[in-house]
Every structure is written in structure tokens, then in C-alpha cells.
Write an enzyme that holds these catalytic residues in place. Structure first.
Site, PDB file in Angstrom:
ATOM      1  N   CYS A  67       2.344   0.316  -8.694  1.00 48.28           N
ATOM      2  CA  CYS A  67       3.435   0.867  -7.875  1.00 48.28           C
ATOM      3  C   CYS A  67       4.665   1.071  -8.737  1.00 48.28           C
ATOM      4  O   CYS A  67       5.353   2.075  -8.623  1.00 48.28           O
ATOM      5  CB  CYS A  67       3.732  -0.083  -6.728  1.00 48.28           C
ATOM      6  SG  CYS A  67       3.999  -1.777  -7.222  1.00 48.28           S
ATOM      7  N   GLU A  95       5.589  -3.330   0.983  1.00 43.99           N
ATOM      8  CA  GLU A  95       5.734  -3.026  -0.447  1.00 43.99           C
ATOM      9  C   GLU A  95       4.991  -1.719  -0.664  1.00 43.99           C
ATOM     10  O   GLU A  95       3.760  -1.693  -0.646  1.00 43.99           O
ATOM     11  CB  GLU A  95       5.122  -4.143  -1.308  1.00 43.99           C
ATOM     12  CG  GLU A  95       5.750  -5.521  -1.129  1.00 43.99           C
ATOM     13  CD  GLU A  95       7.119  -5.659  -1.784  1.00 43.99           C
ATOM     14  OE1 GLU A  95       7.635  -4.681  -2.349  1.00 43.99           O
ATOM     15  OE2 GLU A  95       7.672  -6.770  -1.717  1.00 43.99           O
ATOM     16  N   THR A 150       0.633   4.837   5.137  1.00 45.76           N
ATOM     17  CA  THR A 150       0.019   3.729   5.876  1.00 45.76           C
ATOM     18  C   THR A 150       1.088   2.722   6.294  1.00 45.76           C
ATOM     19  O   THR A 150       1.043   2.180   7.402  1.00 45.76           O
ATOM     20  CB  THR A 150      -1.069   3.030   5.027  1.00 45.76           C
ATOM     21  OG1 THR A 150      -1.935   4.016   4.478  1.00 45.76           O
ATOM     22  CG2 THR A 150      -1.886   2.072   5.854  1.00 45.76           C
ATOM     23  N   GLY A 151       2.065   2.490   5.425  1.00 46.59           N
ATOM     24  CA  GLY A 151       3.160   1.569   5.751  1.00 46.59           C
ATOM     25  C   GLY A 151       3.866   1.984   7.043  1.00 46.59           C
ATOM     26  O   GLY A 151       4.206   1.143   7.880  1.00 46.59           O
ATOM     27  N   GLY A 156       0.831  -1.199   0.000  1.00 49.69           N
ATOM     28  CA  GLY A 156       0.000   0.000   0.000  1.00 49.69           C
ATOM     29  C   GLY A 156       0.860   1.241   0.000  1.00 49.69           C
ATOM     30  O   GLY A 156       2.013   1.214  -0.447  1.00 49.69           O
ATOM     31  N   SER A 157       0.308   2.329   0.534  1.00 49.24           N
ATOM     32  CA  SER A 157       1.006   3.613   0.455  1.00 49.24           C
ATOM     33  C   SER A 157       2.044   3.757   1.575  1.00 49.24           C
ATOM     34  O   SER A 157       1.948   3.097   2.619  1.00 49.24           O
ATOM     35  CB  SER A 157      -0.015   4.741   0.556  1.00 49.24           C
ATOM     36  OG  SER A 157      -0.604   4.717   1.830  1.00 49.24           O
TER      37      SER A 157
HETATM   38  P1  NAD Z   1      -3.392   2.529   1.350  1.00 51.35           P
HETATM   39  O1  NAD Z   1      -2.118   2.587   2.114  1.00 51.35           O
HETATM   40  O2  NAD Z   1      -4.354   3.621   1.498  1.00 51.35           O
HETATM   41  O3  NAD Z   1      -4.205   1.189   1.726  1.00 51.35           O
HETATM   42  C1  NAD Z   1      -3.622  -0.084   1.606  1.00 51.35           C
HETATM   43  C2  NAD Z   1      -4.289  -1.034   2.589  1.00 51.35           C
HETATM   44  O4  NAD Z   1      -3.990  -0.611   3.928  1.00 51.35           O
HETATM   45  C3  NAD Z   1      -5.816  -1.074   2.494  1.00 51.35           C
HETATM   46  O5  NAD Z   1      -6.239  -2.406   2.669  1.00 51.35           O
HETATM   47  C4  NAD Z   1      -6.259  -0.207   3.668  1.00 51.35           C
HETATM   48  O6  NAD Z   1      -7.549  -0.494   4.157  1.00 51.35           O
HETATM   49  C5  NAD Z   1      -5.196  -0.561   4.696  1.00 51.35           C
HETATM   50  N1  NAD Z   1      -5.035   0.413   5.779  1.00 51.35           N
HETATM   51  C6  NAD Z   1      -5.419   1.706   5.808  1.00 51.35           C
HETATM   52  N2  NAD Z   1      -5.066   2.277   6.983  1.00 51.35           N
HETATM   53  C7  NAD Z   1      -4.436   1.323   7.693  1.00 51.35           C
HETATM   54  C8  NAD Z   1      -3.801   1.304   8.974  1.00 51.35           C
HETATM   55  N3  NAD Z   1      -3.767   2.380   9.769  1.00 51.35           N
HETATM   56  N4  NAD Z   1      -3.207   0.168   9.367  1.00 51.35           N
HETATM   57  C9  NAD Z   1      -3.197  -0.925   8.566  1.00 51.35           C
HETATM   58  N5  NAD Z   1      -3.799  -0.969   7.354  1.00 51.35           N
HETATM   59  C10 NAD Z   1      -4.403   0.144   6.924  1.00 51.35           C
HETATM   60  O7  NAD Z   1      -2.959   2.308  -0.163  1.00 51.35           O
HETATM   61  P2  NAD Z   1      -3.903   2.249  -1.458  1.00 51.35           P
HETATM   62  O8  NAD Z   1      -4.341   3.636  -1.754  1.00 51.35           O
HETATM   63  O9  NAD Z   1      -4.897   1.170  -1.285  1.00 51.35           O
HETATM   64  O10 NAD Z   1      -2.868   1.753  -2.580  1.00 51.35           O
HETATM   65  C11 NAD Z   1      -2.092   2.612  -3.331  1.00 51.35           C
HETATM   66  C12 NAD Z   1      -0.652   2.614  -2.848  1.00 51.35           C
HETATM   67  O11 NAD Z   1      -0.146   1.279  -2.821  1.00 51.35           O
HETATM   68  C13 NAD Z   1       0.272   3.390  -3.781  1.00 51.35           C
HETATM   69  O12 NAD Z   1       1.168   4.200  -3.030  1.00 51.35           O
HETATM   70  C14 NAD Z   1       1.043   2.279  -4.492  1.00 51.35           C
HETATM   71  O13 NAD Z   1       2.282   2.668  -5.016  1.00 51.35           O
HETATM   72  C15 NAD Z   1       1.151   1.251  -3.427  1.00 51.35           C
HETATM   73  N6  NAD Z   1       1.409  -0.086  -3.993  1.00 51.35           N
HETATM   74  C16 NAD Z   1       2.635  -0.653  -3.815  1.00 51.35           C
HETATM   75  C17 NAD Z   1       2.933  -1.886  -4.397  1.00 51.35           C
HETATM   76  C18 NAD Z   1       4.293  -2.536  -4.214  1.00 51.35           C
HETATM   77  O14 NAD Z   1       4.395  -3.734  -4.428  1.00 51.35           O
HETATM   78  N7  NAD Z   1       5.334  -1.812  -3.844  1.00 51.35           N
HETATM   79  C19 NAD Z   1       1.965  -2.538  -5.153  1.00 51.35           C
HETATM   80  C20 NAD Z   1       0.717  -1.936  -5.321  1.00 51.35           C
HETATM   81  C21 NAD Z   1       0.451  -0.708  -4.734  1.00 51.35           C
END
Ligand code: NAD
Length: 480
Positions: free
Chosen positions: A279, A245, A227-228, A223-224
Site C-alpha cells: 500500500c 487501511e 471495498t473499504g 484492502g482496497s
Molecule cells: P480487496 O479490497 O479486494 O480485498 C481485501 C479483503 O476484503 C479481502 O479479504 C476480501 O475478501 C474482502 N472483501 C471483498 N469484498 C468485501 C466486502 N464487500 N465486504 C467486506 N470484505 C470484502 O483488496 P486486495 O485486492 O485484497 O488488496 C489490495 C488493496 O489493499 C490495495 O488497494 C492496497 O493498497 C490495499 N492495502 C492497504 C494497506 C494499508 O495498510 N493501507 C495495506 C495493504 C494493502
């Protein structure tokens, strides 16, 4: 008639479970709700973690070869369900139906290969004064958290890594795209022993509960970056293992010797596939001044010829942006580029449709300091940046907190490799961008992540190393 039932349930301990609460799932092609998704409670998370913990006792003792067979049986089910489930993926995510179908098939192919990689222990040394073996054991319960751009591929990778290495799983999809992932849980019910894979849908708070849950031993998060960082902070309370990731701002550096029409095709799709919501999509294109104008023209011509629309429509190549929040972010970056004096070679305005459609947008004339160059748009817009010296282009490419991947485009492969090795990224390509291969470790440098997925290195991220040091075997030559 729909090719899937509109009943959506969590999977806990191999059983269908519903929740009292639910939330709406929006079709990004119409901006209208089309289904309701059960919203898991904290108690249901506790039940899923408890089921995963119980199943772990037996699953960890199941030989790896047998676990690999289970994983491949799951892959076969994915393959057999691709046509049935692809319309659901298109409706919740937005991608064209052919891309949705291929997401299932590619996931299945990927884990078929991943689950044959030898994950056994190693003999570090023997003879002399001791024998040293490296043993690897599973970690326990893995919490898998996924984003909305590739709901199937990313979930399936995590499932396969975790269960092949002997862990059990609690999986949570993005609340924007939860439905296909719930169907993955449904598919697994008839294949995996109860409790080995639990799937719960819910909001962001469910992800936060997972990250801090004392019964979860590892979080595998895609994810982003923001959040990571939250996940990492919560995981520290119980010193959970974490794989992150995260996002990227990948640069493609185009040298003046390229075959422009061919490179333009590959670079265009490296940037705009899945409407730029990848990503590791190309997010900055650095082009040598000698070919800047013809390369811009070639890319813009492809952009204009690309069919954008509802993923259900035949012949559509790019669907909508997946959700309203992301649509607003991409439009804000486009507006900022306009204010900065950027020249729009293609796109630049949302389509006059109810859904979240932005045509592929290429902006020339921006440089460092512009938001479109500095930030990750995660949508169908990319800046084209002129450079004079390749050293300068590399410095600019590396001048970012991100470090996911990047690419060099040239007919001089030897030079391409040398330049690619100077990109400060997890993966650097020459004359390609964005592929994935189960034999190649994938992970981000700098703020793009921690740890890896894929290959033996990625599988080891789901295992704990024990070093076993003992006296030498009697038959070993004595120490000198
Ligand atoms: P996001 O971080 O908003 O959400 C990702 C997940 O995290 C969702 O399931 C969400 O519900 C969960 N989440 C939200 N808040 C949380 C918390 N406090 N604790 C734990 N989990 C929580 O990301 P997004 O908008 O869904 O995805 C887009 C991002 O993901 C972009 O930055 C993209 O580059 C990245 N991404 C990375 C890869 C990789 O392999 N490096 C692959 C795909 C997407």
C-alpha cells in the site's frame, strides 16, 4: 517434501473445523491450483462470532499485562514456525522465500513491542472542583479482514491490537491467500484461550457478512478503497467502529542534490519491494530536471539487474504478481502508458512464463492525465516524472484522492523535513520510504483510510473511552 501439512481448517472456539464447500488456491508462480481451502458458511460465521462473544466475558477481565504475555507467547510461536510455514506463504503469495521467512519474524518482533505499550487510563485533571479520569475499555468482538499482499503481517497486527486491548477476534484472510492465515489460527489454538481468536476462510461474501453482522462491534479492514467504502456502508447499520487501511499512490520527490546511486537503490526498493504490491510503496517518482536522465538510468540499471522468478528459486529478488486479476490490471496500465507515448526505461512486457511475472517496469515521459500516474497500480510498474520547481512537484504529489504516505529525497535534511510536512499524507519520510515501527501510528489521510494502527493511538482505536468525572479527593487543594 513439504514442510507443512496440506490440511487446512478454520479455527472456531479453539477447535479445528472444516466446511463442506471449498475453493482452489492458485500458485501465482505457475498459475495452477495447488491446494483446496475450506469455504466458511454463514452459520460458521455465526458460530465464530458466538464463540468470540463468550470468550470476551473472561478475556476483557484478564489484566492487560497478562494479555500482553499471551500475545508474546503467540509471537514466539510465529518465530518458531517461520521456517516451517514460509514455503506455504511463498507458494500462495509468490514472494521470495527469504521475504516470506522475514514476514513471520518481523511480525513477531513487531507485536513483541506493541504488546508492551501502556494502555492504562489517564488522569485528565484533579484538584480544584473535580477529578476527571479517562478510562478505556475493549469494544467486544473485532472482525478483522485482510488483503493478499502481506497475509501474515497484516493479520498479526490486527490480532495483536485487538487481543492485547481485551477484545476477541474473528479473522478472515483474502481468498487469494487464505492458507497461511488458517495456519496462524492453528498455531494460536494451543496458546490463546478458546474463542479469543477465531479464523475463517471464505470468499468476498464472508467479508460482507462480517461487516453487517450485529454481533461484531468493530471491523478492522485492510484492502482496497472500493471495498473499504462497502465495509463502511454495511458497518453503519449497527454503528460498528471501523478502521480502514486502504490504498495509496505515494509520491517520492527527488531533489537535484541527492547522491544518485544511493538514492536510486533506496527509491527502487521503496517502489518494487514485494513486486510493488505494498500500500505504501512509491508509486510516482518526481525527479528534478537536472538529474532526470542520470536518475532514470540508475533506476533502470537496478531494474535490469534484479532477478525475477519463482519465490522458491534461490537468489530470486522479486516474485510474480499475486493473482490473475491484478496481473491484468498492471498489464492494462502498462498498455495505456505505451499508448500515451511513455518511454520504457526497463521492463514493459510480461515474462514468457506460465505464472504472473512482470519485470520491474519504469516508464518515463508521462504526466497528469495518464492512468499510470493517476491510479494505484499495486504491481511492479512506476512512472518517472520530470519537474522544474519543487513547489510544482509538491502540488502534483498532493493532487490525488489518496493520502497514504510520501517521501522527499535530499542531502539538505532541514529542507527535506519542511517539504515532507507539506505532503498531504498520513506518513511522510525524508530519505527513506515504507518502514513500519510499532511505536509510530500508521494511517491514511484522505481516501487512504480512517483511523490508525500501531502506537498508543492505534491501540486506542480498539478501545472505547469513558470519561469519569467525580468530586475531588478530600486531600486535593480546594477550588479557588
Ligand atoms: P480487496 O479490497 O479486494 O480485498 C481485501 C479483503 O476484503 C479481502 O479479504 C476480501 O475478501 C474482502 N472483501 C471483498 N469484498 C468485501 C466486502 N464487500 N465486504 C467486506 N470484505 C470484502 O483488496 P486486495 O485486492 O485484497 O488488496 C489490495 C488493496 O489493499 C490495495 O488497494 C492496497 O493498497 C490495499 N492495502 C492497504 C494497506 C494499508 O495498510 N493501507 C495495506 C495493504 C494493502
Amino acid at each position: 517434501m513439504r514442510a507443512f501439512t496440506m490440511e487446512f481448517t478454520h479455527t472456531i472456539n479453539g477447535l479445528a473445523v472444516s466446511s463442506e464447500g471449498d475453493f482452489e488456491v492458485i500458485d501465482p508462480a505457475t498459475a495452477r491450483g495447488f491446494a483446496r481451502c475450506p469455504d466458511a458458511t454463514r452459520e460458521q460465521l455465526d458460530q465464530a462470532v458466538a464463540a468470540a462473544r463468550r470468550a470476551f466475558g473472561q478475556w476483557r477481565r484478564t489484566p492487560a499485562a497478562e494479555r500482553g504475555e499471551y500475545v508474546r507467547a503467540f509471537a514466539a510461536a510465529l518465530r518458531a514456525s517461520a521456517t516451517r510455514l514460509a514455503p506455504l506463504l511463498t507458494q500462495e503469495q509468490g514472494k521470495p522465500l527469504a521475504a516470506a521467512t522475514s514476514e513471520f519474524l518481523r511480525s513477531a518482533d513487531h507485536i513483541d513491542v506493541l504488546s508492551t505499550i501502556d494502555i492504562g487510563g489517564e488522569l485528565l485533571r484533579s484538584g480544584g472542583r473535580d477529578k476527571v479520569e479517562l478510562h478505556y475499555r475493549p469494544l467486544g468482538v473485532v472482525g478483522a479482514i485482510t488483503p493478499w499482499n502481506f497475509p501474515v503481517v497484516l493479520a498479526v497486527w490486527k490480532i495483536a491490537h485487538a487481543i492485547y486491548t481485551g477484545n476477541t477476534v474473528v479473522l478472515k484472510p483474502s481468498p487469494y491467500t487464505p492458507l497461511t492465515t488458517l495456519k496462524l489460527g492453528e498455531l494460536a489454538r494451543g496458546i490463546l484461550p478458546p474463542g479469543v481468536l477465531n479464523v475463517l476462510a471464505g470468499g468476498n461474501d464472508l467479508g460482507a457478512w462480517m461487516s453487517e453482522h450485529p454481533g461484531i462491534d468493530k471491523i478492522s479492514f485492510t484492502g482496497s478503497g472500493p471495498t473499504g467504502k462497502k465495509v463502511l456502508r454495511s458497518a453503519s447499520s449497527s454503528l460498528k467502529r471501523v478502521t480502514l487501511e486502504l490504498g495509496g499512490n505515494d509520491a517520492a520527490i527527488v531533489l537535484p542534490d541527492v547522491d544518485i546511486p544511493k538514492a536510486a537503490q533506496d527509491i527502487f526498493w521503496g517502489a518494487f519491494n514485494n513486486s510493488g504490491q505494498i500500500c505504501k510503496a512509491i508509486k510516482r517518482i518526481y525527479v528534478h530536471e537536472d538529474i532526470y536522465a542520470p536518475m532514470g538510468n540508475a533506476l533502470a540499471a537496478i531494474a535490469r539487474a534484479t532477478k525475477v522468478g519463482s519465490g522458491m528459486e534461490p537468489g530470486v529478488q522479486l516474485g510474480p504478481v499475486q493473482n490473475r486479476a491484478q496481473f491484468d490490471i498492471v498489464n492494462a496500465l502498462i498498455d495505456d502508458a505505451r499508448r500515451q507515448g511513455g518511454e520504457f526505461l526497463s521492463g514493459g512486457e510480461p515474462l514468457p512464463l506460465p505464472g504472473y511475472f512482470i519485470p520491474p517496469t519504469i516508464v518515463s515521459g508521462l504526466g497528469k492525465g495518464s492512468r499510470l500516474v493517476e491510479e494505484e497500480p499495486f504491481g511492479p510498474v512506476v512512472p518517472l516524472i520530470r519537474y522544474v520547481s519543487v513547489d510544482d512537484a509538491l502540488d502534483q504529489a498532493n493532487d490525488t484522492a489518496f493520502g497514504l504516505s510520501g517521501s522527499i529525497w535530499t542531502v539538505d535534511i532541514e529542507q527535506g523535513r519542511a517539504l515532507a510536512a507539506r505532503l498531504e499524507v498520513g506518513t511522510a519520510w525524508v530519505n527513506q520510504h515504507g518502514g513500519s515501527d510499532p511505536h509510530l501510528p500508521f494511517g491514511g489521510a484522505k481516501a487512504s483510510g480512517m483511523g490508525h494502527e500501531n502506537a498508543l493511538l492505534g491501540l486506542r482505536d480498539y478501545m472505547q473511552l469513558s470519561v469519569v468525572q467525580s468530586p475531588p479527593d478530600p486531600s486535593a487543594p480546594a477550588a479557588k
